[in-house]
Design a protein around this motif. Structure first.
Motif, PDB file in Angstrom:
ATOM      1  N   CYS A  48       0.827  -1.209   0.000  1.00 21.36           N
ATOM      2  CA  CYS A  48       0.000   0.000   0.000  1.00 21.36           C
ATOM      3  C   CYS A  48       0.861   1.259   0.000  1.00 21.36           C
ATOM      4  O   CYS A  48       0.553   2.242  -0.701  1.00 21.36           O
ATOM      5  CB  CYS A  48      -0.923   0.012   1.213  1.00 21.36           C
ATOM      6  N   ILE A  49       1.925   1.250   0.771  1.00 21.85           N
ATOM      7  CA  ILE A  49       2.833   2.398   0.819  1.00 21.85           C
ATOM      8  C   ILE A  49       3.383   2.702  -0.565  1.00 21.85           C
ATOM      9  O   ILE A  49       3.398   3.847  -1.021  1.00 21.85           O
ATOM     10  CB  ILE A  49       3.977   2.131   1.823  1.00 21.85           C
ATOM     11  N   ALA A  50       3.831   1.660  -1.263  1.00 24.95           N
ATOM     12  CA  ALA A  50       4.405   1.861  -2.589  1.00 24.95           C
ATOM     13  C   ALA A  50       3.347   2.311  -3.595  1.00 24.95           C
ATOM     14  O   ALA A  50       3.592   3.210  -4.411  1.00 24.95           O
ATOM     15  CB  ALA A  50       5.073   0.576  -3.065  1.00 24.95           C
ATOM     16  N   GLN A  51       2.172   1.692  -3.542  1.00 25.30           N
ATOM     17  CA  GLN A  51       1.127   2.039  -4.497  1.00 25.30           C
ATOM     18  C   GLN A  51       0.696   3.501  -4.344  1.00 25.30           C
ATOM     19  O   GLN A  51       0.468   4.212  -5.321  1.00 25.30           O
ATOM     20  CB  GLN A  51      -0.070   1.104  -4.320  1.00 25.30           C
ATOM     21  N   LEU A  52       0.613   3.961  -3.119  1.00 23.67           N
ATOM     22  CA  LEU A  52       0.211   5.344  -2.869  1.00 23.67           C
ATOM     23  C   LEU A  52       1.379   6.319  -3.022  1.00 23.67           C
ATOM     24  O   LEU A  52       1.196   7.444  -3.482  1.00 23.67           O
ATOM     25  CB  LEU A  52      -0.378   5.459  -1.460  1.00 23.67           C
ATOM     26  N   GLY A  53       2.562   5.874  -2.648  1.00 17.92           N
ATOM     27  CA  GLY A  53       3.697   6.784  -2.614  1.00 17.92           C
ATOM     28  C   GLY A  53       4.479   6.919  -3.900  1.00 17.92           C
ATOM     29  O   GLY A  53       5.136   7.941  -4.123  1.00 17.92           O
ATOM     30  N   LEU A  54       4.424   5.907  -4.769  1.00 12.38           N
ATOM     31  CA  LEU A  54       5.207   5.931  -6.001  1.00 12.38           C
ATOM     32  C   LEU A  54       4.390   6.353  -7.218  1.00 12.38           C
ATOM     33  O   LEU A  54       4.910   6.386  -8.324  1.00 12.38           O
ATOM     34  CB  LEU A  54       5.847   4.560  -6.247  1.00 12.38           C
ATOM     35  N   ASN A  55       3.119   6.665  -6.987  1.00 16.38           N
ATOM     36  CA  ASN A  55       2.279   7.237  -8.034  1.00 16.38           C
ATOM     37  C   ASN A  55       2.016   8.710  -7.722  1.00 16.38           C
ATOM     38  O   ASN A  55       2.273   9.173  -6.612  1.00 16.38           O
ATOM     39  CB  ASN A  55       0.974   6.443  -8.140  1.00 16.38           C
ATOM     40  N   LYS A  56       1.520   9.427  -8.701  1.00 20.94           N
ATOM     41  CA  LYS A  56       1.319  10.865  -8.536  1.00 20.94           C
ATOM     42  C   LYS A  56       0.431  11.156  -7.333  1.00 20.94           C
ATOM     43  O   LYS A  56      -0.585  10.489  -7.109  1.00 20.94           O
ATOM     44  CB  LYS A  56       0.685  11.461  -9.788  1.00 20.94           C
ATOM     45  N   ALA A  57       0.810  12.174  -6.576  1.00 18.31           N
ATOM     46  CA  ALA A  57       0.073  12.540  -5.370  1.00 18.31           C
ATOM     47  C   ALA A  57       0.135  14.050  -5.191  1.00 18.31           C
ATOM     48  O   ALA A  57       1.055  14.712  -5.690  1.00 18.31           O
ATOM     49  CB  ALA A  57       0.665  11.833  -4.148  1.00 18.31           C
ATOM     50  N   TYR A  87      11.943   6.950   8.117  1.00 11.95           N
ATOM     51  CA  TYR A  87      11.470   7.983   7.190  1.00 11.95           C
ATOM     52  C   TYR A  87      12.029   7.699   5.796  1.00 11.95           C
ATOM     53  O   TYR A  87      13.201   7.334   5.651  1.00 11.95           O
ATOM     54  CB  TYR A  87      11.942   9.353   7.661  1.00 11.95           C
ATOM     55  N   ALA A  88      11.187   7.874   4.795  1.00 11.25           N
ATOM     56  CA  ALA A  88      11.640   7.768   3.406  1.00 11.25           C
ATOM     57  C   ALA A  88      11.051   8.918   2.606  1.00 11.25           C
ATOM     58  O   ALA A  88       9.872   9.252   2.769  1.00 11.25           O
ATOM     59  CB  ALA A  88      11.213   6.436   2.796  1.00 11.25           C
ATOM     60  N   VAL A  94       6.437  12.336  -2.136  1.00  8.16           N
ATOM     61  CA  VAL A  94       5.699  11.778  -1.003  1.00  8.16           C
ATOM     62  C   VAL A  94       6.689  11.389   0.090  1.00  8.16           C
ATOM     63  O   VAL A  94       7.749  10.816  -0.187  1.00  8.16           O
ATOM     64  CB  VAL A  94       4.867  10.554  -1.436  1.00  8.16           C
ATOM     65  N   ARG A  95       6.320  11.707   1.336  1.00  5.48           N
ATOM     66  CA  ARG A  95       7.150  11.341   2.478  1.00  5.48           C
ATOM     67  C   ARG A  95       6.462  10.231   3.266  1.00  5.48           C
ATOM     68  O   ARG A  95       5.264  10.302   3.516  1.00  5.48           O
ATOM     69  CB  ARG A  95       7.387  12.562   3.370  1.00  5.48           C
ATOM     70  N   VAL A  96       7.242   9.219   3.626  1.00 12.49           N
ATOM     71  CA  VAL A  96       6.734   8.051   4.334  1.00 12.49           C
ATOM     72  C   VAL A  96       7.324   8.040   5.742  1.00 12.49           C
ATOM     73  O   VAL A  96       8.539   8.138   5.910  1.00 12.49           O
ATOM     74  CB  VAL A  96       7.114   6.745   3.609  1.00 12.49           C
ATOM     75  N   ILE A  97       6.454   7.927   6.733  1.00  8.43           N
ATOM     76  CA  ILE A  97       6.889   7.911   8.133  1.00  8.43           C
ATOM     77  C   ILE A  97       6.223   6.719   8.802  1.00  8.43           C
ATOM     78  O   ILE A  97       4.991   6.603   8.813  1.00  8.43           O
ATOM     79  CB  ILE A  97       6.484   9.211   8.856  1.00  8.43           C
ATOM     80  N   GLY A  98       7.015   5.803   9.333  1.00  2.00           N
ATOM     81  CA  GLY A  98       6.436   4.643   9.994  1.00  2.00           C
ATOM     82  C   GLY A  98       7.510   3.705  10.492  1.00  2.00           C
ATOM     83  O   GLY A  98       8.702   3.879  10.211  1.00  2.00           O
TER      84      GLY A  98
END
Length: 261
Positions: A48-57, A87-88, A94-98
């Motif tokens: 889910c992280i990749a699908q949401l984060g690696l597509n346009k946002a 953090y990525a 997109v920034r990922v925190i988890g």
């Protein structure tokens, strides 16, 4: 600010409301979207992280996730210690925190522009994603000094496991970690899929609806992304037209291996 919250609290669980409430304290402009995954399913969270984060946002989008089975140490744990907050920053902005637990960062590991630890304790509460991590997420989102710590070695993040179920959507479609180009069968060819103890014949298809009602298709699904070099990643999906593939295979769990013959 769009904030995706991916967690294994359970659909409609009070925990989602509590986390949103705390995030809004530190990010008042946050517009939360909740995405539940099964308990301890770090592979589904990573997908889910990749699908949401690696597509346009939208600009400023953040993904805040928490699936922390605390399996990094099987011994008794003091003070509710668990996996560290990470953090990525992705090429999309997109920034990922988890928490860096299991496969949570595996799909984005090699594409991330930046991978660092967050400057926050990994212990001190049984409910860290409510009591400890929202403040840290707010500090990172707002670019506060000292919010981030050292770089994360890539060796700290495992590879995506091959040939297994990564995510099960609401229709019972099985999204897999099998890449489109890995399947050599021709379009229309009958193949045999074994998932867990169940076997079924399926039609290799280039589009899920290119089969008759009641037939299983094995086709490139709707999930995937394009990297900065223009290379497409597309994942295969098991789809039962007019039915539920998950139920047809006796409700396999995330991570179940798939054999294609």
């Amino acid at each position: 600010m769009l904030v995706h919250i991916i967690a294994d609290y359970g659909f409609g669980d009070l925990a989602f409301a509590e986390v949103v409430q705390q995030l809004k304290l530190y990010l008042p402009d946050a517009e939360p979207i909740l995405t539940p995954v099964p308990a301890f399913a770090t592979l589904a969270a990573g997908f889910c992280i990749a699908q949401l984060g690696l597509n346009k946002a939208p600009a400023g989008t953040i993904i805040y996730h928490n699936v922390a089975p605390r399996k990094d140490d099987e011994q008794a744990r003091a003070d509710n210690a668990g996996e560290r907050l990470a953090y990525a920053r992705l090429p999309t902005g997109v920034r990922v925190i988890g928490v860096n637990a299991g496969y949570a960062f595996s799909f984005v590991r090699d594409l991330a522009v930046e991978l660092r630890w967050a400057t926050v304790a990994a212990e001190g509460s049984q409910f860290r994603s409510r009591d400890l991590f929202p403040e840290a997420a707010g500090a990172i989102a707002l670019g506060q000094p000292d919010a981030l710590d050292d770089k994360i070695p890539l060796s700290e993040i495992p590879d995506v496991p091959p040939n297994c179920i990564a995510y099960i959507d609401g229709y019972g479609n099985l999204k897999t970690t099998i890449k489109h180009e890995a399947i050599k069968a021709h379009e229309g060819q009958v193949i045999r899929l074994q998932i867990g103890e169940k076997q079924h014949e399926a039609i290799k298809s280039d589009g899920s609806f290119a089969v008759e009602a009641g037939q299983l298709a094995f086709a490139p699904g709707s999930s995937g992304w394009t990297d900065a070099q223009g290379k497409d990643t597309r994942w295969m999906e098991v789809f039962l037209r007019g039915g539920n593939a998950w139920q047809a295979f006796n409700r396999p769990s995330i991570g179940t291996q798939i054999q294609v013959d």
